[in-house]
Write a protein that holds these residues in place. Structure first.
Motif, mmCIF file in Angstrom:
data_model
loop_
_atom_site.group_PDB
_atom_site.id
_atom_site.type_symbol
_atom_site.label_atom_id
_atom_site.label_comp_id
_atom_site.label_asym_id
_atom_site.label_seq_id
_atom_site.Cartn_x
_atom_site.Cartn_y
_atom_site.Cartn_z
ATOM 1 N N UNK A 79 16.599 37.928 -29.668
ATOM 2 C CA UNK A 79 16.027 37.992 -31.010
ATOM 3 C C UNK A 79 14.926 36.961 -31.196
ATOM 4 N N UNK A 80 14.846 36.429 -32.413
ATOM 5 C CA UNK A 80 13.842 35.417 -32.717
ATOM 6 C C UNK A 80 12.827 35.847 -33.753
ATOM 7 N N UNK A 81 12.825 37.135 -34.113
ATOM 8 C CA UNK A 81 11.892 37.621 -35.131
ATOM 9 C C UNK A 81 10.858 38.555 -34.552
ATOM 10 N N UNK A 82 10.327 39.443 -35.401
ATOM 11 C CA UNK A 82 9.326 40.409 -34.956
ATOM 12 C C UNK A 82 8.093 39.720 -34.390
ATOM 13 N N UNK A 83 7.673 38.620 -35.021
ATOM 14 C CA UNK A 83 6.518 37.883 -34.530
ATOM 15 C C UNK A 83 6.729 37.375 -33.118
ATOM 16 N N UNK A 84 7.943 36.923 -32.825
ATOM 17 C CA UNK A 84 8.276 36.478 -31.467
ATOM 18 C C UNK A 84 8.161 37.631 -30.484
ATOM 19 N N UNK A 85 8.592 38.815 -30.906
ATOM 20 C CA UNK A 85 8.490 39.982 -30.048
ATOM 21 C C UNK A 85 7.053 40.304 -29.694
ATOM 22 N N UNK A 86 6.173 40.290 -30.704
ATOM 23 C CA UNK A 86 4.765 40.588 -30.442
ATOM 24 C C UNK A 86 4.125 39.519 -29.563
ATOM 25 N N UNK A 87 4.457 38.252 -29.803
ATOM 26 C CA UNK A 87 3.923 37.173 -28.960
ATOM 27 C C UNK A 87 4.337 37.356 -27.508
ATOM 28 N N UNK A 163 26.514 34.338 -64.641
ATOM 29 C CA UNK A 163 27.001 33.029 -65.065
ATOM 30 C C UNK A 163 25.833 32.074 -65.308
ATOM 31 N N UNK A 164 26.105 31.014 -66.027
ATOM 32 C CA UNK A 164 25.105 29.988 -66.307
ATOM 33 C C UNK A 164 25.030 29.033 -65.116
ATOM 34 N N UNK A 165 24.341 29.468 -64.070
ATOM 35 C CA UNK A 165 24.148 28.626 -62.892
ATOM 36 C C UNK A 165 22.811 28.969 -62.234
ATOM 37 N N UNK A 166 22.228 27.962 -61.633
ATOM 38 C CA UNK A 166 20.921 28.139 -61.009
ATOM 39 C C UNK A 166 21.014 29.094 -59.814
ATOM 40 N N UNK A 167 20.013 29.952 -59.682
ATOM 41 C CA UNK A 167 19.967 30.902 -58.576
ATOM 42 C C UNK A 167 19.583 30.173 -57.296
ATOM 43 N N UNK A 168 20.333 30.426 -56.235
ATOM 44 C CA UNK A 168 20.022 29.882 -54.909
ATOM 45 C C UNK A 168 19.336 30.985 -54.106
ATOM 46 N N UNK A 169 18.059 30.781 -53.804
ATOM 47 C CA UNK A 169 17.263 31.792 -53.110
ATOM 48 C C UNK A 169 17.357 31.628 -51.602
ATOM 49 N N UNK A 170 17.653 32.732 -50.907
ATOM 50 C CA UNK A 170 17.727 32.734 -49.450
ATOM 51 C C UNK A 170 16.742 33.761 -48.909
ATOM 52 N N UNK A 171 15.945 33.354 -47.953
ATOM 53 C CA UNK A 171 14.966 34.253 -47.350
ATOM 54 C C UNK A 171 14.978 34.090 -45.842
ATOM 55 N N UNK A 172 14.534 35.112 -45.129
ATOM 56 C CA UNK A 172 14.260 34.948 -43.711
ATOM 57 C C UNK A 172 13.007 34.097 -43.550
ATOM 58 N N UNK A 173 12.869 33.480 -42.384
ATOM 59 C CA UNK A 173 11.712 32.635 -42.103
ATOM 60 C C UNK A 173 10.458 33.492 -41.932
ATOM 61 N N UNK A 174 9.300 32.838 -41.952
ATOM 62 C CA UNK A 174 8.024 33.554 -42.001
ATOM 63 C C UNK A 174 7.738 34.363 -40.744
ATOM 64 N N UNK A 175 8.372 34.048 -39.625
ATOM 65 C CA UNK A 175 8.152 34.785 -38.387
ATOM 66 C C UNK A 175 8.888 36.113 -38.371
ATOM 67 N N UNK A 176 9.708 36.338 -39.378
ATOM 68 C CA UNK A 176 10.551 37.535 -39.438
ATOM 69 C C UNK A 176 9.802 38.723 -40.045
ATOM 70 N N UNK A 177 9.951 39.890 -39.424
ATOM 71 C CA UNK A 177 9.386 41.109 -39.997
ATOM 72 C C UNK A 177 10.031 41.457 -41.318
ATOM 73 N N UNK A 178 11.302 41.096 -41.476
ATOM 74 C CA UNK A 178 12.008 41.337 -42.731
ATOM 75 C C UNK A 178 11.381 40.519 -43.863
ATOM 76 N N UNK A 179 11.038 39.259 -43.566
ATOM 77 C CA UNK A 179 10.340 38.397 -44.535
ATOM 78 C C UNK A 179 9.012 39.035 -44.929
ATOM 79 N N UNK A 180 8.250 39.464 -43.940
ATOM 80 C CA UNK A 180 6.933 40.052 -44.192
ATOM 81 C C UNK A 180 7.062 41.307 -45.050
#
Length: 304
Positions: A79-87, A163-180
């Motif tokens: 694995x490693x992300x779509x960007x890693x695959x293209x590289x 609920x009254x609680x701050x949202x915790x945002x989770x994202x894939x890293x920028x090298x990920x095709x899912x992020x893109x």
């Protein structure tokens, strides 16, 4: 090749002893040549596949079944992300690149500059699932709300009926095709002129499994990943294209019929026309058996 080898036997020996030493050296050269030939043969029976973290479990399942059916062939999946695959494809360190997005123009230009002719093969479909903790009462969101959440315009779950609680945002890293993909189609609504970005508070995680694990243990978290990573420890959110539209869950049938609004194709990329070995693996992935594995791995086959 042996005629090109120069043997330096050291001090000259005459008679029977000299003949024995020469034969030993000759046999050593033959043995070395055999080993080198064996290594080369082994390499020609191996396939290196790198890229999309979303696809890694699916392609690994294909690889395991393919190797069972074709003893002597080795398929390595990383694995490693779509960007890693293209590289890796561009650098010549893999035979196939896995990607959950289309190749970018700049990647295509770099590939051509290196003499790599990237060829795209669609091998499966995927619904990009937005997940929250099962304890979170929020179970449906519009694309507009998702964009506001992940850009930091909505910061507390109470704004969405939670609920009254701050949202915790989770994202894939920028090298990920899912992020893109998520940024292009959710944050920027597929508008080429949009400059929307993830909120600075978003945690960029290295894998889909890392997001799944964090959501499972954090009642305030929200993240996204491919359908193959969903378990009972996370709750998929139904998504609506418009506020007055239908809220649709990410299911095989809703991805196939196009009603789930965050769906995408999954690809393998080759360097031009694949070799017979790589082509045979791709044919297997697209075969009825390969597409059955797609369904078993909780992704979406290309056709029923």
């Amino acid at each position: 090749m042996l005629s090109e080898l120069t043997i330096f036997p050291g001090p000259m020996l005459s008679g029977r002893m000299g003949g024995i030493m020469f034969k030993k050296r000759f046999l050593a050269v033959i043995l070395l040549s055999f080993l080198l030939a064996s290594c080369a043969a082994s390499e020609t029976n191996s396939i290196q596949i790198k890229g999309s973290d979303t696809m890694v479990n699916l392609v690994q399942a294909w690889a395991e079944r393919y190797m069972e059916k074709n003893p002597g062939t080795f398929v390595a999946v990383t694995g490693g992300g779509s960007g890693t695959g293209f590289s890796s494809l561009i650098s010549g360190t893999c035979d196939l690149a896995m990607s959950s997005r289309n190749i970018k123009d700049k990647e295509l230009a770099l590939a051509e500059k290196q003499g790599i002719h990237a060829q795209e093969i669609k091998v499966a479909l995927d619904g990009l699932v937005v997940v929250v903790n099962p304890q979170n009462p929020v179970d449906r969101l519009t694309l507009e709300q998702l964009a506001a959440i992940f850009t930091g315009k909505i910061v507390n779950w109470k704004e969405l009926g939670g609920a009254d609680e701050s949202i915790v945002l989770l994202s894939r890293e920028v090298n990920s095709g899912t992020h893109v993909y998520f940024k292009k189609y959710v944050l920027r609504k597929n508008n080429p002129g949009s400059q929307e970005e993830f909120a600075p508070s978003a945690l960029m995680l290295s894998s889909s499994q890392a997001i799944a694990d964090e959501v499972a243990g954090n009642s305030a978290a929200i993240g996204y990943y491919g359908m193959g990573y969903v378990s009972a420890s996370q709750k998929p959110v139904a998504v609506a294209q418009e506020p007055i539209g239908d809220y649709v869950l990410p299911l095989i049938e809703t991805v196939m019929n196009g009603t789930y609004p965050i769906s995408r194709p999954l690809f393998l990329y080759t360097n031009g026309t694949p070799s017979s070995l790589v082509g045979a693996f791709i044919d297997f992935a697209l075969s009825p058996e390969g597409q059955d594995i797609v369904r078993v791995m909780d992704f979406v086959p290309l056709a029923e």
